[in-house]
Design an enzyme around this catalytic site. Structure first.
Site, mmCIF file in Angstrom:
data_model
loop_
_atom_site.group_PDB
_atom_site.id
_atom_site.type_symbol
_atom_site.label_atom_id
_atom_site.label_comp_id
_atom_site.label_asym_id
_atom_site.label_seq_id
_atom_site.Cartn_x
_atom_site.Cartn_y
_atom_site.Cartn_z
ATOM 1 N N SER A 212 0.817 -1.215 0.000
ATOM 2 C CA SER A 212 0.000 0.000 0.000
ATOM 3 C C SER A 212 0.851 1.266 0.000
ATOM 4 O O SER A 212 1.995 1.264 0.444
ATOM 5 C CB SER A 212 -0.907 0.035 1.231
ATOM 6 O OG SER A 212 -1.646 -1.152 1.345
HETATM 7 N N1 SAH Z 1 -0.252 -4.958 3.983
HETATM 8 C C1 SAH Z 1 0.513 -5.391 2.826
HETATM 9 C C2 SAH Z 1 -0.183 -5.134 1.514
HETATM 10 C C3 SAH Z 1 -1.412 -5.939 1.360
HETATM 11 S S1 SAH Z 1 -1.929 -6.293 -0.291
HETATM 12 C C4 SAH Z 1 1.884 -4.770 2.813
HETATM 13 O O1 SAH Z 1 2.186 -3.970 3.701
HETATM 14 O O2 SAH Z 1 2.675 -5.108 1.923
HETATM 15 C C5 SAH Z 1 -3.241 -7.369 0.170
HETATM 16 C C6 SAH Z 1 -2.805 -8.771 0.525
HETATM 17 O O3 SAH Z 1 -3.945 -9.450 1.020
HETATM 18 C C7 SAH Z 1 -2.305 -9.592 -0.648
HETATM 19 O O4 SAH Z 1 -1.026 -10.087 -0.366
HETATM 20 C C8 SAH Z 1 -3.318 -10.723 -0.756
HETATM 21 O O5 SAH Z 1 -2.753 -11.968 -1.156
HETATM 22 C C9 SAH Z 1 -3.838 -10.807 0.664
HETATM 23 N N2 SAH Z 1 -5.142 -11.419 0.850
HETATM 24 C C10 SAH Z 1 -6.251 -11.350 0.073
HETATM 25 N N3 SAH Z 1 -7.253 -12.070 0.635
HETATM 26 C C11 SAH Z 1 -6.779 -12.578 1.799
HETATM 27 C C12 SAH Z 1 -7.317 -13.408 2.824
HETATM 28 N N4 SAH Z 1 -8.568 -13.874 2.797
HETATM 29 N N5 SAH Z 1 -6.530 -13.732 3.880
HETATM 30 C C13 SAH Z 1 -5.255 -13.295 3.949
HETATM 31 N N6 SAH Z 1 -4.672 -12.528 3.003
HETATM 32 C C14 SAH Z 1 -5.430 -12.177 1.942
#
Ligand code: SAH
Length: 230
Positions: free
Chosen positions: A61
């Site tokens: 993000s």
């Molecule tokens: N907070 C992260 C960015 C998140 S991007 C950072 O600092 O880099 C969103 C992430 O959520 C992705 O890696 C995706 O694979 C994950 N995601 C999506 N659905 C999810 C779920 N049900 N449980 C866990 N992770 C999930």
């Protein structure tokens, strides 16, 4: 590249000037080496005012959004936080400087493994990375003082509401696949109070209590609660 200067500039121009006031959050953002959480090829742009691609088609993000969510969680030093969507591990690292323990869940095993290795190497000993479906929460360590979801949900997953402790805060983007409203839900006196924090864009939250992953035939089983709707 002088990453420390880049980080100070990021804190000043992207965070302070846009109203991030929590000094603990600003200090954490000035401390965590964001460039070590992005792929080599994107390192030059690590401190830019935008999200960046990481592996597996996911994103880290924008710094402002990470700070906004951390500030909205109103965290205190000994609290316990559940972070959903580990991705690179960057947001978990920022949160780990504000609280006692961070449990972070990622559904993609390759990302979870990489984030865990990176967080370990960088010495973030109070972050626990779990591979799995974050829409189920993590009942083993519930209730949580704070829950941060960094993927876009169609509604607030029921398990997350249930795992929020008394006084706990849940920050989550809720809406369509393209844009969402960032919501803060606060549990007080066994009621849940919802505030809108602004429009955001996240990659989708895929799981049993959110959007269905492609190829899955299992229907989502929670009804959007009235106060979970933007
Ligand atoms: N907070 C992260 C960015 C998140 S991007 C950072 O600092 O880099 C969103 C992430 O959520 C992705 O890696 C995706 O694979 C994950 N995601 C999506 N659905 C999810 C779920 N049900 N449980 C866990 N992770 C999930």
């Amino acid at each position: 590249m002088n990453t420390r200067d880049d980080r100070s500039a990021m804190v000043r121009t992207q965070l302070e000037q846009r109203g991030i006031r929590d000094s603990q959050v600003l200090d954490a953002m000035a401390y965590v080496p964001r460039h070590l959480f992005v792929p080599e090829a994107a390192r030059r742009r690590a401190y830019g005012d935008h999200a960046l691609p990481i592996n597996e088609g996911q994103t880290i993000s924008q710094p402002f959004i990470v700070a906004l969510m951390a500030q909205a969680l109103r965290l205190a030093p000994r609290e316990r936080v559940l972070d959903i969507g580990t991705g690179s591990g960057y947001a978990a690292a920022v949160l780990s400087l504000l609280v006692g323990e961070v449990y972070t869940i990622e559904r993609k095993p390759a990302l979870a493994e990489e984030a865990e290795r990176r967080l370990h190497q960088l010495g973030y000993t109070n972050v626990h990375v779990i591979t799995g479906d974050g829409t189920l929460g993590l009942p083993e360590y519930a209730p949580y003082d704070g829950i941060a979801v960094s993927a876009a949900a169609p509604w607030v997953p029921l398990p997350l509401r249930q795992q929020l402790g008394e006084g706990g805060r849940l920050v989550i983007p809720v809406g369509g696949r393209d844009t969402q409203l960032l919501l803060r839900l606060t549990r007080t006196n066994h009621q849940i109070y919802t505030e809108r924090l602004g429009e955001v864009r996240f990659v989708p939250l895929l799981g049993a209590h959110a959007w269905q992953p492609a190829g899955s035939s299992i229907p989502a089983d929670d009804e959007p609660a009235p106060d979970a709707r933007p």
